[in-house]
Design a protein around this motif. Structure first.
Motif, PDB file in Angstrom:
ATOM      1  N   CYS A  90       0.862  -1.177   0.000  1.00 30.30           N
ATOM      2  CA  CYS A  90       0.000   0.000   0.000  1.00 30.30           C
ATOM      3  C   CYS A  90       0.900   1.229   0.000  1.00 30.30           C
ATOM      4  CB  CYS A  90      -0.961   0.024   1.175  1.00 30.30           C
ATOM      5  SG  CYS A  90      -0.211   0.326   2.768  1.00 30.30           S
ATOM      6  N   ALA A  91       0.391   2.304  -0.575  1.00 32.32           N
ATOM      7  CA  ALA A  91       1.167   3.533  -0.675  1.00 32.32           C
ATOM      8  C   ALA A  91       0.218   4.713  -0.680  1.00 32.32           C
ATOM      9  CB  ALA A  91       2.024   3.532  -1.939  1.00 32.32           C
ATOM     10  N   GLY A  92       0.586   5.780   0.017  1.00 28.87           N
ATOM     11  CA  GLY A  92      -0.260   6.957   0.115  1.00 28.87           C
ATOM     12  C   GLY A  92       0.407   8.192  -0.435  1.00 28.87           C
ATOM     13  N   VAL A  93      -0.425   9.099  -0.911  1.00 27.20           N
ATOM     14  CA  VAL A  93       0.030  10.428  -1.351  1.00 27.20           C
ATOM     15  C   VAL A  93      -0.633  11.453  -0.451  1.00 27.20           C
ATOM     16  CG1 VAL A  93       0.029  12.123  -3.200  1.00 27.20           C
ATOM     17  CG2 VAL A  93       0.246   9.714  -3.755  1.00 27.20           C
ATOM     18  N   ASN A  94       0.169  12.308   0.139  1.00 28.99           N
ATOM     19  CA  ASN A  94      -0.391  13.360   0.989  1.00 28.99           C
ATOM     20  C   ASN A  94      -0.859  14.541   0.162  1.00 28.99           C
ATOM     21  OD1 ASN A  94       0.277  11.824   3.200  1.00 28.99           O
ATOM     22  ND2 ASN A  94       1.080  13.572   4.343  1.00 28.99           N
ATOM     23  N   THR A  95      -1.840  15.256   0.671  1.00 26.03           N
ATOM     24  CA  THR A  95      -2.349  16.461   0.029  1.00 26.03           C
ATOM     25  C   THR A  95      -1.213  17.456  -0.180  1.00 26.03           C
ATOM     26  OG1 THR A  95      -4.477  16.130   1.105  1.00 26.03           O
ATOM     27  CG2 THR A  95      -4.042  18.314   0.211  1.00 26.03           C
ATOM     28  N   GLY A  96      -1.112  17.971  -1.387  1.00 25.91           N
ATOM     29  CA  GLY A  96      -0.078  18.956  -1.697  1.00 25.91           C
ATOM     30  C   GLY A  96       1.220  18.351  -2.176  1.00 25.91           C
ATOM     31  N   PHE A  97       1.302  17.028  -2.197  1.00 24.24           N
ATOM     32  CA  PHE A  97       2.508  16.349  -2.648  1.00 24.24           C
ATOM     33  C   PHE A  97       2.165  15.390  -3.789  1.00 24.24           C
ATOM     34  CE2 PHE A  97       5.435  17.796   0.579  1.00 24.24           C
ATOM     35  CZ  PHE A  97       4.599  18.161   1.624  1.00 24.24           C
ATOM     36  N   GLN A  98       3.183  14.839  -4.390  1.00 24.94           N
ATOM     37  CA  GLN A  98       2.970  13.891  -5.483  1.00 24.94           C
ATOM     38  C   GLN A  98       3.563  12.522  -5.180  1.00 24.94           C
ATOM     39  OE1 GLN A  98       5.076  16.343  -8.074  1.00 24.94           O
ATOM     40  NE2 GLN A  98       3.333  17.555  -8.696  1.00 24.94           N
ATOM     41  N   LYS A  99       4.529  12.470  -4.265  1.00 24.34           N
ATOM     42  CA  LYS A  99       5.235  11.215  -4.062  1.00 24.34           C
ATOM     43  C   LYS A  99       4.365  10.212  -3.317  1.00 24.34           C
ATOM     44  CE  LYS A  99       7.311  12.547   0.343  1.00 24.34           C
ATOM     45  NZ  LYS A  99       8.569  12.841   1.045  1.00 24.34           N
ATOM     46  N   LEU A 100       4.500   8.959  -3.729  1.00 22.83           N
ATOM     47  CA  LEU A 100       3.890   7.850  -3.010  1.00 22.83           C
ATOM     48  C   LEU A 100       4.830   7.440  -1.877  1.00 22.83           C
ATOM     49  CD1 LEU A 100       2.592   5.628  -5.938  1.00 22.83           C
ATOM     50  CD2 LEU A 100       1.194   6.499  -4.066  1.00 22.83           C
ATOM     51  N   VAL A 101       4.264   7.261  -0.686  1.00 22.60           N
ATOM     52  CA  VAL A 101       5.016   6.732   0.454  1.00 22.60           C
ATOM     53  C   VAL A 101       4.549   5.300   0.651  1.00 22.60           C
ATOM     54  CG1 VAL A 101       5.533   6.958   2.900  1.00 22.60           C
ATOM     55  CG2 VAL A 101       5.225   9.006   1.497  1.00 22.60           C
ATOM     56  N   PHE A 102       5.471   4.375   0.545  1.00 17.20           N
ATOM     57  CA  PHE A 102       5.134   2.953   0.536  1.00 17.20           C
ATOM     58  C   PHE A 102       5.285   2.310   1.908  1.00 17.20           C
ATOM     59  CE2 PHE A 102       4.545   1.450  -3.813  1.00 17.20           C
ATOM     60  CZ  PHE A 102       4.936   2.559  -4.539  1.00 17.20           C
TER      61      PHE A 102
ATOM     62  N   LYS B  42      11.861  -1.059   1.470  1.00 16.31           N
ATOM     63  CA  LYS B  42      10.688  -0.391   0.926  1.00 16.31           C
ATOM     64  C   LYS B  42      10.999   0.264  -0.420  1.00 16.31           C
ATOM     65  CE  LYS B  42       8.462   1.164   5.209  1.00 16.31           C
ATOM     66  NZ  LYS B  42       7.881   2.337   5.894  1.00 16.31           N
ATOM     67  N   VAL B  43       9.971   0.470  -1.204  1.00 17.63           N
ATOM     68  CA  VAL B  43      10.085   1.311  -2.390  1.00 17.63           C
ATOM     69  C   VAL B  43      10.199   2.764  -1.918  1.00 17.63           C
ATOM     70  CG1 VAL B  43       8.934   2.073  -4.487  1.00 17.63           C
ATOM     71  CG2 VAL B  43       8.710  -0.305  -3.756  1.00 17.63           C
ATOM     72  N   GLU B  44      11.208   3.474  -2.440  1.00 14.90           N
ATOM     73  CA  GLU B  44      11.464   4.843  -2.000  1.00 14.90           C
ATOM     74  C   GLU B  44      11.323   5.814  -3.171  1.00 14.90           C
ATOM     75  OE1 GLU B  44      15.134   4.785   0.968  1.00 14.90           O
ATOM     76  OE2 GLU B  44      15.588   3.715  -0.910  1.00 14.90           O
ATOM     77  N   PHE B  45      10.724   6.939  -2.913  1.00 10.36           N
ATOM     78  CA  PHE B  45      10.571   7.996  -3.907  1.00 10.36           C
ATOM     79  C   PHE B  45      11.907   8.691  -4.141  1.00 10.36           C
ATOM     80  CE2 PHE B  45       8.723  11.539  -6.096  1.00 10.36           C
ATOM     81  CZ  PHE B  45       9.301  12.683  -5.566  1.00 10.36           C
ATOM     82  N   LEU B  46      12.199   8.976  -5.414  1.00 13.03           N
ATOM     83  CA  LEU B  46      13.392   9.760  -5.749  1.00 13.03           C
ATOM     84  C   LEU B  46      13.010  11.157  -6.232  1.00 13.03           C
ATOM     85  CD1 LEU B  46      15.581   7.161  -7.697  1.00 13.03           C
ATOM     86  CD2 LEU B  46      15.849   7.923  -5.341  1.00 13.03           C
ATOM     87  N   VAL B  47      12.163  11.226  -7.267  1.00 11.47           N
ATOM     88  CA  VAL B  47      11.919  12.508  -7.907  1.00 11.47           C
ATOM     89  C   VAL B  47      10.627  12.457  -8.709  1.00 11.47           C
ATOM     90  CG1 VAL B  47      13.219  11.894  -9.988  1.00 11.47           C
ATOM     91  CG2 VAL B  47      13.076  14.302  -9.303  1.00 11.47           C
ATOM     92  N   SER B  48       9.969  13.615  -8.805  1.00 10.39           N
ATOM     93  CA  SER B  48       8.830  13.748  -9.704  1.00 10.39           C
ATOM     94  C   SER B  48       9.116  14.891 -10.676  1.00 10.39           C
ATOM     95  CB  SER B  48       7.534  13.993  -8.938  1.00 10.39           C
ATOM     96  OG  SER B  48       7.619  15.178  -8.187  1.00 10.39           O
ATOM     97  N   PHE B  49       8.490  14.802 -11.846  1.00  8.29           N
ATOM     98  CA  PHE B  49       8.817  15.705 -12.949  1.00  8.29           C
ATOM     99  C   PHE B  49       7.529  16.089 -13.650  1.00  8.29           C
ATOM    100  CE2 PHE B  49      12.275  17.185 -15.625  1.00  8.29           C
ATOM    101  CZ  PHE B  49      11.763  17.237 -16.919  1.00  8.29           C
TER     102      PHE B  49
END
Lengths: 112, 113
Positions: A90-102, B42-49
Protein backbone atom coordinates in the motif's frame (compact mmCIF):
# COMPACT_ATOMS: atom_id res chain seq x y z
CA UNK A 1 6.31 12.94 7.82
CA UNK A 2 4.05 10.21 6.50
CA UNK A 3 4.91 6.66 7.57
CA UNK A 4 3.10 3.61 6.27
CA UNK A 5 3.04 0.24 8.02
CA UNK A 6 1.64 -3.05 6.83
CA UNK A 7 0.57 -5.97 8.97
CA UNK A 8 1.14 -8.86 8.74
CA UNK A 9 4.52 -8.99 7.03
CA UNK A 10 3.71 -12.45 5.69
CA UNK A 11 0.57 -14.52 5.42
CA UNK A 12 0.01 -18.10 4.33
CA UNK A 13 -3.51 -19.36 3.65
CA UNK A 14 -5.16 -22.32 1.90
CA UNK A 15 -6.90 -21.71 -1.39
CA UNK A 16 -10.47 -20.44 -1.09
CA UNK A 17 -10.02 -18.44 2.09
CA UNK A 18 -11.11 -14.82 2.37
CA UNK A 19 -8.38 -12.64 3.80
CA UNK A 20 -7.66 -9.09 4.92
CA UNK A 21 -4.42 -7.18 4.55
CA UNK A 22 -3.91 -4.16 6.75
CA UNK A 23 -2.22 -0.83 6.08
CA UNK A 24 -1.86 2.00 8.57
CA UNK A 25 -0.55 5.52 8.06
CA UNK A 26 0.47 8.22 10.50
CA UNK A 27 -0.66 11.40 8.72
CA UNK A 28 -4.39 11.75 8.01
CA UNK A 29 -3.72 14.40 5.34
CA UNK A 30 -3.73 11.62 2.80
CA UNK A 31 -5.06 12.43 -0.66
CA UNK A 32 -4.84 9.03 -2.36
CA UNK A 33 -4.15 5.52 -1.24
CA UNK A 34 -3.08 2.94 -3.77
CA UNK A 35 -2.75 -0.81 -3.42
CA UNK A 36 -0.18 -2.60 -5.59
CA UNK A 37 0.80 -6.15 -6.31
CA UNK A 38 4.48 -7.07 -6.77
CA UNK A 39 5.61 -10.42 -8.06
CA UNK A 40 9.21 -11.50 -7.27
CA UNK A 41 11.72 -9.49 -9.28
CA UNK A 42 8.96 -7.67 -11.13
CA UNK A 43 7.37 -4.24 -11.25
CA UNK A 44 4.37 -2.90 -9.38
CA UNK A 45 0.87 -3.52 -10.68
CA UNK A 46 -1.75 -1.05 -9.52
CA UNK A 47 -4.75 -2.88 -8.07
CA UNK A 48 -6.96 -0.19 -6.59
CA UNK A 49 -6.88 3.54 -5.99
CA UNK A 50 -8.96 5.13 -3.25
CA UNK A 51 -9.24 8.89 -3.30
CA UNK A 52 -9.77 10.85 -0.08
CA UNK A 53 -13.41 11.53 -0.96
CA UNK A 54 -14.08 7.79 -1.27
CA UNK A 55 -14.32 5.17 1.42
CA UNK A 56 -13.86 2.07 -0.69
CA UNK A 57 -13.17 0.67 -4.14
CA UNK A 58 -13.89 -2.74 -5.62
CA UNK A 59 -12.35 -4.65 -8.49
CA UNK A 60 -13.41 -8.25 -8.99
CA UNK A 61 -12.50 -10.22 -5.87
CA UNK A 62 -10.67 -7.25 -4.36
CA UNK A 63 -12.15 -4.61 -2.11
CA UNK A 64 -10.15 -1.82 -0.52
CA UNK A 65 -11.36 0.58 2.15
CA UNK A 66 -9.95 3.80 3.51
CA UNK A 67 -10.61 5.33 6.93
CA UNK A 68 -8.65 8.55 7.20
CA UNK A 69 -9.77 9.29 10.76
CA UNK A 70 -8.27 6.06 12.07
CA UNK A 71 -5.32 6.09 9.66
CA UNK A 72 -6.16 2.69 8.18
CA UNK A 73 -6.78 0.99 4.89
CA UNK A 74 -7.64 -2.64 4.33
CA UNK A 75 -7.46 -4.84 1.25
CA UNK A 76 -9.97 -7.68 1.26
CA UNK A 77 -9.35 -10.61 -1.07
CA UNK A 78 -12.27 -12.96 -1.52
CA UNK A 79 -11.94 -16.63 -2.39
CA UNK A 80 -8.14 -16.55 -2.62
CA UNK A 81 -6.36 -18.47 -5.39
CA UNK A 82 -2.75 -19.65 -5.77
CA UNK A 83 -2.33 -17.00 -8.47
CA UNK A 84 -2.90 -14.35 -5.80
CA UNK A 85 0.46 -15.26 -4.25
CA UNK A 86 2.59 -12.10 -4.37
CA UNK A 87 3.65 -9.18 -2.21
CA UNK A 88 0.94 -6.57 -1.69
CA UNK A 89 2.02 -2.97 -1.10
CA UNK A 90 0.00 0.00 0.00
CA UNK A 91 1.17 3.53 -0.68
CA UNK A 92 -0.26 6.96 0.11
CA UNK A 93 0.03 10.43 -1.35
CA UNK A 94 -0.39 13.36 0.99
CA UNK A 95 -2.35 16.46 0.03
CA UNK A 96 -0.08 18.96 -1.70
CA UNK A 97 2.51 16.35 -2.65
CA UNK A 98 2.97 13.89 -5.48
CA UNK A 99 5.23 11.22 -4.06
CA UNK A 100 3.89 7.85 -3.01
CA UNK A 101 5.02 6.73 0.45
CA UNK A 102 5.13 2.95 0.54
CA UNK A 103 4.66 0.39 3.24
CA UNK A 104 6.94 -2.62 3.63
CA UNK A 105 4.39 -4.96 2.10
CA UNK A 106 2.61 -8.18 3.01
CA UNK A 107 3.95 -11.33 1.35
CA UNK A 108 0.98 -13.58 0.62
CA UNK A 109 1.21 -17.28 -0.15
CA UNK A 110 -1.96 -19.12 -1.17
CA UNK A 111 -1.47 -22.85 -1.25
CA UNK A 112 -3.58 -25.21 -3.40
CA UNK B 1 -3.49 -1.45 -22.78
CA UNK B 2 -0.81 1.26 -22.63
CA UNK B 3 2.04 0.60 -20.23
CA UNK B 4 5.22 2.16 -18.94
CA UNK B 5 8.35 0.58 -20.42
CA UNK B 6 11.91 0.68 -19.11
CA UNK B 7 15.29 -0.18 -20.58
CA UNK B 8 17.54 -1.93 -19.89
CA UNK B 9 15.99 -4.57 -17.65
CA UNK B 10 19.36 -5.17 -15.99
CA UNK B 11 22.47 -2.97 -15.96
CA UNK B 12 25.80 -3.89 -14.44
CA UNK B 13 28.31 -1.11 -13.99
CA UNK B 14 31.52 -0.42 -12.13
CA UNK B 15 31.71 1.99 -9.23
CA UNK B 16 32.35 5.53 -10.43
CA UNK B 17 30.80 5.01 -13.84
CA UNK B 18 27.87 6.99 -15.20
CA UNK B 19 24.62 5.20 -16.00
CA UNK B 20 21.47 6.33 -17.75
CA UNK B 21 18.22 4.51 -17.11
CA UNK B 22 15.51 4.98 -19.67
CA UNK B 23 11.75 5.03 -19.43
CA UNK B 24 8.91 5.58 -21.84
CA UNK B 25 5.87 6.75 -19.85
CA UNK B 26 2.28 6.27 -21.00
CA UNK B 27 1.75 8.68 -23.85
CA UNK B 28 -0.99 10.98 -22.47
CA UNK B 29 0.45 11.16 -18.97
CA UNK B 30 1.76 14.41 -17.57
CA UNK B 31 3.60 13.50 -14.36
CA UNK B 32 6.67 11.30 -14.30
CA UNK B 33 8.46 9.69 -11.38
CA UNK B 34 11.48 7.65 -10.40
CA UNK B 35 11.48 5.35 -7.39
CA UNK B 36 13.98 2.79 -6.23
CA UNK B 37 13.84 -0.37 -4.16
CA UNK B 38 16.97 -1.72 -2.50
CA UNK B 39 16.72 -5.47 -2.10
CA UNK B 40 14.52 -6.35 0.86
CA UNK B 41 13.59 -2.74 1.58
CA UNK B 42 10.69 -0.39 0.93
CA UNK B 43 10.08 1.31 -2.39
CA UNK B 44 11.46 4.84 -2.00
CA UNK B 45 10.57 8.00 -3.91
CA UNK B 46 13.39 9.76 -5.75
CA UNK B 47 11.92 12.51 -7.91
CA UNK B 48 8.83 13.75 -9.70
CA UNK B 49 8.82 15.70 -12.95
CA UNK B 50 6.10 17.87 -14.46
CA UNK B 51 6.05 20.46 -17.21
CA UNK B 52 9.74 19.87 -17.96
CA UNK B 53 10.99 20.51 -14.47
CA UNK B 54 11.47 18.73 -11.17
CA UNK B 55 8.40 19.25 -9.00
CA UNK B 56 9.48 17.28 -5.95
CA UNK B 57 12.60 15.35 -4.89
CA UNK B 58 13.74 13.35 -1.92
CA UNK B 59 16.91 13.69 0.11
CA UNK B 60 18.26 10.67 -1.77
CA UNK B 61 18.16 12.65 -5.02
CA UNK B 62 21.42 14.55 -4.58
CA UNK B 63 23.75 16.16 -7.12
CA UNK B 64 24.76 12.73 -8.43
CA UNK B 65 21.29 12.27 -9.88
CA UNK B 66 19.58 14.09 -12.72
CA UNK B 67 16.47 13.58 -14.81
CA UNK B 68 15.61 14.65 -18.29
CA UNK B 69 12.82 14.39 -20.82
CA UNK B 70 14.91 14.78 -23.97
CA UNK B 71 12.02 14.34 -26.40
CA UNK B 72 8.26 13.80 -26.31
CA UNK B 73 8.45 10.19 -25.21
CA UNK B 74 11.54 9.33 -23.15
CA UNK B 75 12.22 10.10 -19.50
CA UNK B 76 15.71 9.36 -18.21
CA UNK B 77 17.47 9.06 -14.87
CA UNK B 78 21.21 9.65 -14.87
CA UNK B 79 23.54 8.71 -12.06
CA UNK B 80 26.84 10.50 -12.63
CA UNK B 81 29.24 8.48 -10.51
CA UNK B 82 27.70 5.28 -9.24
CA UNK B 83 28.34 3.93 -5.76
CA UNK B 84 27.89 0.43 -4.41
CA UNK B 85 24.86 1.62 -2.44
CA UNK B 86 23.13 2.69 -5.68
CA UNK B 87 22.54 -1.00 -6.43
CA UNK B 88 18.76 -1.34 -6.48
CA UNK B 89 15.72 -1.82 -8.67
CA UNK B 90 14.77 1.50 -10.24
CA UNK B 91 11.14 2.02 -11.19
CA UNK B 92 9.71 4.67 -13.47
CA UNK B 93 6.06 5.69 -13.06
CA UNK B 94 3.65 8.10 -14.67
CA UNK B 95 0.15 9.47 -14.13
CA UNK B 96 -2.34 11.58 -16.03
CA UNK B 97 -2.69 14.19 -13.32
CA UNK B 98 -6.44 13.65 -12.93
CA UNK B 99 -6.74 11.00 -10.23
CA UNK B 100 -2.98 10.82 -9.62
CA UNK B 101 -3.08 7.04 -9.96
CA UNK B 102 0.52 6.11 -10.73
CA UNK B 103 1.41 3.37 -13.19
CA UNK B 104 4.75 1.67 -12.83
CA UNK B 105 7.16 0.15 -15.31
CA UNK B 106 8.81 -3.26 -14.85
CA UNK B 107 11.98 -1.74 -13.42
CA UNK B 108 15.70 -1.70 -14.18
CA UNK B 109 17.90 -3.71 -11.88
CA UNK B 110 21.13 -1.77 -11.39
CA UNK B 111 24.11 -3.65 -10.03
CA UNK B 112 27.19 -1.61 -9.11
CA UNK B 113 30.37 -3.65 -8.63
Amino acid sequence: KQEVTQIPAALSVPEGENLVLNCSFTDSAIYNLQWFRQDPGKGLTSLLLIQSSQREQTSGRLNASLDKSSGRSTLYIAASQPGDSATYLCAGVNTGFQKLVFGTGTRLLVSP
Amino acid sequence: EPEVTQTPSHQVTQMGQEVILRCVPISNHLYFYWYRQILGQKVEFLVSFYNNEISEKSEIFDDQFSVERPDGSNFTLKIRSTKLEDSAMYFCASDRGLTYEQYFGPGTRLTVT
